[in-house]
Design a protein around this motif. Structure first.
Motif, PDB file in Angstrom:
ATOM      1  N   LYS A  97       0.818  -1.219   0.000  1.00 55.50           N
ATOM      2  CA  LYS A  97       0.000   0.000   0.000  1.00 55.50           C
ATOM      3  C   LYS A  97       0.847   1.261   0.000  1.00 55.50           C
ATOM      4  CE  LYS A  97      -4.079  -1.838   2.402  1.00 55.50           C
ATOM      5  NZ  LYS A  97      -4.973  -1.658   3.582  1.00 55.50           N
ATOM      6  N   ASN A 137      -7.489  -4.700  -0.675  1.00 53.78           N
ATOM      7  CA  ASN A 137      -8.489  -4.220   0.297  1.00 53.78           C
ATOM      8  C   ASN A 137      -8.211  -2.780   0.731  1.00 53.78           C
ATOM      9  OD1 ASN A 137     -10.031  -6.613   0.386  1.00 53.78           O
ATOM     10  ND2 ASN A 137      -8.615  -7.525   1.868  1.00 53.78           N
ATOM     11  N   ASP A 139      -8.996   0.975   1.221  1.00 51.95           N
ATOM     12  CA  ASP A 139     -10.164   1.836   1.398  1.00 51.95           C
ATOM     13  C   ASP A 139     -10.067   2.983   0.395  1.00 51.95           C
ATOM     14  OD1 ASP A 139     -12.163   3.596   2.257  1.00 51.95           O
ATOM     15  OD2 ASP A 139     -11.893   3.032   4.351  1.00 51.95           O
ATOM     16  N   SER A 208      -7.587   7.335   9.915  1.00 50.09           N
ATOM     17  CA  SER A 208      -8.995   7.237   9.523  1.00 50.09           C
ATOM     18  C   SER A 208      -9.284   6.060   8.602  1.00 50.09           C
ATOM     19  CB  SER A 208      -9.433   8.545   8.851  1.00 50.09           C
ATOM     20  OG  SER A 208      -9.261   9.644   9.713  1.00 50.09           O
ATOM     21  N   TYR A 209      -8.439   5.841   7.582  1.00 46.60           N
ATOM     22  CA  TYR A 209      -8.755   4.857   6.548  1.00 46.60           C
ATOM     23  C   TYR A 209      -7.659   3.802   6.381  1.00 46.60           C
ATOM     24  CZ  TYR A 209     -11.757   8.843   5.640  1.00 46.60           C
ATOM     25  OH  TYR A 209     -12.643   9.880   5.785  1.00 46.60           O
ATOM     26  N   ARG A 210      -6.991   3.474   7.460  1.00 43.07           N
ATOM     27  CA  ARG A 210      -5.914   2.480   7.375  1.00 43.07           C
ATOM     28  C   ARG A 210      -6.448   1.046   7.386  1.00 43.07           C
ATOM     29  NH1 ARG A 210      -4.877   0.116  12.247  1.00 43.07           N
ATOM     30  NH2 ARG A 210      -5.790   1.071  14.106  1.00 43.07           N
ATOM     31  N   LYS A 211      -7.660   0.832   7.889  1.00 45.40           N
ATOM     32  CA  LYS A 211      -8.215  -0.510   7.958  1.00 45.40           C
ATOM     33  C   LYS A 211      -8.658  -0.989   6.573  1.00 45.40           C
ATOM     34  CE  LYS A 211      -9.842  -0.179  12.742  1.00 45.40           C
ATOM     35  NZ  LYS A 211     -11.016  -0.279  13.647  1.00 45.40           N
ATOM     36  N   PRO A 212      -8.568  -2.300   6.336  1.00 43.20           N
ATOM     37  CA  PRO A 212      -9.002  -2.856   5.043  1.00 43.20           C
ATOM     38  C   PRO A 212     -10.490  -2.626   4.803  1.00 43.20           C
ATOM     39  CG  PRO A 212      -7.688  -4.452   6.276  1.00 43.20           C
ATOM     40  CD  PRO A 212      -8.013  -3.334   7.223  1.00 43.20           C
ATOM     41  N   ARG A 213     -10.831  -2.457   3.530  1.00 44.25           N
ATOM     42  CA  ARG A 213     -12.239  -2.322   3.163  1.00 44.25           C
ATOM     43  C   ARG A 213     -12.471  -3.128   1.884  1.00 44.25           C
ATOM     44  NH1 ARG A 213     -15.576   3.385   2.099  1.00 44.25           N
ATOM     45  NH2 ARG A 213     -17.656   2.496   2.331  1.00 44.25           N
ATOM     46  N   LYS A 214     -13.466  -3.990   1.894  1.00 48.08           N
ATOM     47  CA  LYS A 214     -13.671  -4.899   0.775  1.00 48.08           C
ATOM     48  C   LYS A 214     -14.633  -4.314  -0.256  1.00 48.08           C
ATOM     49  CE  LYS A 214     -12.607  -9.187   3.224  1.00 48.08           C
ATOM     50  NZ  LYS A 214     -13.059 -10.561   3.563  1.00 48.08           N
TER      51      LYS A 214
END
Length: 436
Positions: A97, A137, A139, A208-214
């Motif tokens: 990333k 993944n 975000d 804020s947007y470091r977590k994975p998003r599918k």
């Protein structure tokens, strides 16, 4: 205070915010807010629409640029050059990333200053990368934050390309209203709000947007690695890109540059003439909605100005300003935020704000450095976050290629929260830092 609250500007822009947050179509939201603005100010419905329609021409060059650049992007994609570029990026990223983020930051910054093509790279580069983002993944709100940062921060800080235009506007309007400053000195003070945008970007990416998003894989696929050698059509397309850039620099006309690039692609056979209609249709499909929103936003801005609401809004706010420089600066920044959110352009907000702000700066003892910081930040506020700004429209156009990225909640709200908050905080820091 009541004049400020019930001002046509305040009411209509508040309506625009609410409608957009309720996911009413942006185009319809702007038109409805325009009608509300005119009716509150006492304009006849026919006069509102006439003013609105006549004002749409204010962004006609920008809209035409977007349509032609969309066609140019479609032509690049048709030749396969986009797949080659995207495949090279994907191979280099190798699932990391931080590398993807760094590449997109550098490209978006270069689009404003080094090779000032503005948003043209987004519909070309981003859609082919969506599959890779999905696999990783990522975000997409993080990507929209990167793109908004690259479209905005460079013109605030760097005196080249679009940044030179922005700095020239600040200097010229300050001189016209009573504070002398050389154009080459603006960057010495705007680095503070620019640093605030860096802070906002870091918060967006790492908190804020470091977590994975599918996301689902819809439409766009990862470019294949085979047959990625450059051929005649690719070289012609690359030449056309340089011609587009060169003509733009020489003539200061982006539509003319895009037209010359398209002409070169078709005349030298990179794309067959039989494909011309199809590619123009694709260009209109890709960027037409963005272009039309820019036209409608210009009409909205014209109605705002014709009601006299902007002048009344600014004057009413200035009349309640305290003697404290910090509080005054904060109120002025909020004024800039409200106006720019409605108009959708930082560049067009500078002349409006300077007329009233500069005399207040002089009266309250703001020095030149403080004046530059507050004026620049006040003008820039709202550009990142406005539903009608190309800083938000363009990232959505690229990231929503497969229909999984919402313009308001995934682009506008993240940009508003991270960058407008940062600009206000760091502009106030600049007022303190440059005091005395």
């Amino acid at each position: 205070m009541l004049q400020l609250i019930f001002n046509p500007v305040t009411v209509s822009i508040s309506c625009l915010f609410i409608l957009c947050l309720l996911r009413v179509n942006v185009l319809l939201s702007i038109i409805i807010s325009t009608l509300i603005c005119g009716l509150i100010s006492g304009m006849h419905i026919t006069g509102i629409m006439n003013t609105f329609i006549s004002g749409m021409g204010g962004n006609s060059e920008t809209a035409l640029s977007y349509i032609l650049l969309g066609a140019f992007a479609a032509a690049m994609n048709h030749t396969g050059l986009t797949n080659i570029i995207s495949a090279k990026i994907i191979k280099f990223v190798n699932g990391k990333k931080c590398i993807l983020f760094t590449i997109l930051i550098l490209i978006s910054i270069a689009s404003q200053n080094i090779i000032p093509i503005h948003i043209a790279f987004i519909p070309v580069l981003i859609p082919p990368l969506l599959h890779t983002m999905n696999v990783m993944n990522v975000d997409r709100r993080a990507i929209s934050s990167i793109l908004a940062f690259g479209l905005k921060m460079p013109y605030i800080v760097i005196p080249a390309g679009f940044g030179l235009i922005f700095h020239n506007l600040i200097a010229e309007n300050m001189v016209q209203n009573g504070i002398f400053i050389a154009k080459n000195d603006i960057w010495k003070y705007t680095w503070i709000p620019g640093f605030g945008m860096v802070a906002g970007l870091l918060i967006a990416l790492f908190i804020s947007y470091r977590k994975p998003r599918k996301y689902k894989d819809i439409g766009e696929e990862e470019p294949k690695s085979e047959n990625l050698r450059l051929n005649y059509r690719h070289y012609i397309t690359i030449l056309a890109a340089f011609v587009t850039f060169g003509v733009q620099i020489l003539t200061h006309s982006l539509p003319l540059g895009a037209l010359c690039g398209l002409g070169l692609i078709y005349s030298l056979g990179a794309v067959k003439h039989s494909k011309m209609d199809k590619l123009m249709d694709e260009g209109i499909y890709m960027m037409g909605y963005v272009a039309f929103i820019m036209l409608v936003a210009s009409g909205f801005a014209t109605v705002l100005k014709s009601t006299g609401g902007i002048e009344t809004f600014v004057t009413s706010a200035v009349n309640i300003l305290p003697s404290s420089q910090i509080i005054t600066a904060f109120i002025m920044l909020i004024i800039g935020l409200v106006i720019t959110m409605g108009i959708g352009t930082s560049f067009g907000t500078i002349p409006i704000l300077a007329v009233v702000f500069i005399p207040v700066f002089i009266k309250l003892g703001f020095n030149t450095a403080q004046s530059v910081v507050v004026l620049a930040a006040a003008a820039a506020l709202g550009d990142a976050g406005s539903p009608a700004s190309d800083t938000t429209l363009a990232p959505t156009a690229g990231l929503n290629a497969d229909g999984q990225h919402n313009h308001i909640w995934d682009t506008c709200v993240p940009a508003f929260l991270h960058y407008n908050t940062a600009l206000i905080v760091f502009a106030l820091i600049g007022v303190v830092l440059f005091a005395g």
